[in-house]
Design a protein around this motif. Structure first.
Motif, short mmCIF file in Angstrom:
data_model
loop_
_atom_site.label_atom_id
_atom_site.label_comp_id
_atom_site.label_asym_id
_atom_site.label_seq_id
_atom_site.Cartn_x
_atom_site.Cartn_y
_atom_site.Cartn_z
N UNK A 17 0.85 -1.20 0.00
CA UNK A 17 0.00 0.00 0.00
C UNK A 17 0.88 1.25 0.00
N UNK A 18 0.35 2.37 -0.50
CA UNK A 18 1.13 3.62 -0.53
C UNK A 18 1.22 4.26 0.86
N UNK A 19 1.78 3.52 1.79
CA UNK A 19 1.91 3.97 3.17
C UNK A 19 3.36 3.82 3.59
N UNK A 20 3.90 4.85 4.20
CA UNK A 20 5.30 4.79 4.64
C UNK A 20 5.44 3.86 5.84
N UNK A 21 6.55 3.12 5.92
CA UNK A 21 6.78 2.28 7.10
C UNK A 21 6.70 3.07 8.41
N UNK A 22 7.14 4.33 8.37
CA UNK A 22 7.09 5.16 9.58
C UNK A 22 5.65 5.36 10.03
N UNK A 23 4.73 5.59 9.08
CA UNK A 23 3.32 5.76 9.44
C UNK A 23 2.74 4.48 10.01
N UNK A 24 3.16 3.34 9.46
CA UNK A 24 2.68 2.05 9.96
C UNK A 24 3.12 1.84 11.40
N UNK A 37 1.43 4.43 13.73
CA UNK A 37 0.01 4.14 13.88
C UNK A 37 -0.24 2.96 14.80
N UNK A 38 0.51 1.89 14.58
CA UNK A 38 0.34 0.70 15.41
C UNK A 38 0.76 0.99 16.85
N UNK A 39 1.82 1.79 17.03
CA UNK A 39 2.24 2.10 18.39
C UNK A 39 1.19 2.96 19.11
N UNK A 40 0.63 3.94 18.41
CA UNK A 40 -0.40 4.78 19.03
C UNK A 40 -1.62 3.95 19.39
N UNK A 41 -1.96 2.97 18.55
CA UNK A 41 -3.06 2.09 18.88
C UNK A 41 -2.77 1.26 20.13
N UNK A 42 -1.55 0.70 20.18
CA UNK A 42 -1.15 -0.05 21.36
C UNK A 42 -1.08 0.82 22.60
N UNK A 101 6.77 -0.71 27.68
CA UNK A 101 6.49 -2.14 27.43
C UNK A 101 5.88 -2.34 26.05
N UNK A 102 4.97 -1.45 25.65
CA UNK A 102 4.32 -1.59 24.34
C UNK A 102 5.32 -1.34 23.22
N UNK A 103 6.24 -0.39 23.40
CA UNK A 103 7.24 -0.12 22.35
C UNK A 103 8.16 -1.31 22.15
N UNK A 104 8.63 -1.89 23.25
CA UNK A 104 9.50 -3.07 23.16
C UNK A 104 8.73 -4.26 22.59
N UNK A 105 7.49 -4.44 23.06
CA UNK A 105 6.67 -5.54 22.57
C UNK A 105 6.36 -5.42 21.09
N UNK A 106 6.14 -4.19 20.61
CA UNK A 106 5.86 -4.01 19.18
C UNK A 106 7.08 -4.37 18.34
N UNK A 117 12.01 5.57 22.12
CA UNK A 117 12.47 6.08 20.83
C UNK A 117 13.28 5.01 20.08
N UNK A 118 14.22 4.38 20.76
CA UNK A 118 15.06 3.37 20.09
C UNK A 118 14.25 2.12 19.72
N UNK A 119 13.24 1.79 20.52
CA UNK A 119 12.37 0.66 20.17
C UNK A 119 11.58 0.97 18.90
N UNK A 120 11.11 2.21 18.78
CA UNK A 120 10.38 2.61 17.58
C UNK A 120 11.30 2.64 16.37
N UNK A 121 12.53 3.09 16.56
CA UNK A 121 13.50 3.11 15.46
C UNK A 121 13.78 1.68 14.99
N UNK A 122 13.99 0.76 15.93
CA UNK A 122 14.24 -0.63 15.57
C UNK A 122 13.03 -1.25 14.86
#
Length: 264
Positions: A108-115, A118-123, A172-177, A248-253
């Motif tokens: 889909x025309x969606x950037x990995x960053x947005x994915x 978005x998933x992190x904000x949902x979590x 916890x959610x960032x590491x779990x994601x 931040x580093x969990x989101x980067x990874x």
């Protein structure tokens, strides 16, 4: 950012239209209620002993509801969150891979960053809702408790402790994601997340048998050591920097993992 918010709304709708989130909410309330009632009972017993023998005969933390009930209660909720968060974060990417919708999402025309955002904000929304249930307990103490000073609780201490819990849940959610992005098995993601969070939280205890400066370094890196100040109502900038850095580093990874899988 609009795309990330749309993905977050989708994630939240999935959480709240399936029984899983409500099962977690029920478990959180049931377990928290058990420990809350136990701590309140112990506090009342300590109060009775204090009235019999004088305040000097009991520990200082049992002299008010904030230190005698809420501070240890927040510490207990922190441990409960350690078990709850992996089961909330495990589906963020693993479910997409198991259902074979991850490849569709990648085309889909969606950037990995947005994915990832978005998933992190949902979590983050669902873990905040889960921890939000625990604010009912200090509210009950406020309405039902009594104090000579006119306030049953010191709300500054209570809210800082609650803020520490939200920060812990977000971490916890960032590491779990990130771990969920590595596998297509939700159960494996949950177990690996727990296997990472538990020793990381217990680093301070594990560090006691080591020499300096390793002991100080491991104690600083311990989630438990970092959170203790906020759970007791003490705000330390180093704690905020530490947890925000881990998030931040969990989101980067997570972003790097999703981006790599997109081009795999």
């Amino acid at each position: 950012m609009r795309t990330a918010l749309a993905i977050a709304r989708k994630e939240l709708s999935i959480y709240f239209t399936t029984p899983w989130a409500y099962a977690v909410f029920t478990a959180m309330l049931a377990i928290s209620s058990f420990f809350f009632v136990s701590m309140l009972y112990e506090f009342q017993r300590a109060q009775e002993m204090a009235r019999m023998f004088g305040w000097d005969s009991t520990r200082a933390e049992f002299r008010n509801l904030t230190d005698g009930v809420m501070v240890p209660f927040w510490s207990t909720v922190m441990i409960i969150t350690l078990f709850v968060a992996p089961f909330l974060s495990m589906r963020l990417f693993a479910e997409e891979k198991r259902n074979k919708t991850f490849e569709l999402l990648m085309t889909a025309p969606v950037r990995p960053l947005d994915i990832v955002l978005g998933k992190y904000l949902g979590g983050l929304g669902v873990i905040s809702a889960t921890l939000g249930l625990t604010i009912l307990f200090p509210l009950m103490l406020t309405f039902l408790g009594q104090s000579d000073s006119g306030s049953a609780l010191e709300w500054k201490t209570v809210l800082l402790g609650y803020g520490g819990l939200l920060l812990w849940g977000a971490t916890c959610m960032a590491i779990g994601m990130f771990i969920s992005a590595l596998t297509e098995s939700q159960m494996v993601a949950a177990l690996l997340t727990f296997a990472v969070l538990l020793p990381w939280m217990l680093l301070r205890g594990l560090a006691q048998g080591t020499e300096e400066p390793v002991r100080s370094l491991l104690s600083y890196l311990s989630f438990d050591a970092q959170l203790q100040g906020m759970l007791r109502g003490v705000l330390d900038l180093k704690t905020l920097v530490f947890f925000l850095s881990v998030i931040f580093f969990s989101l980067v990874l997570s972003h790097r993992t999703v981006e790599a899988q997109r081009w795999a």
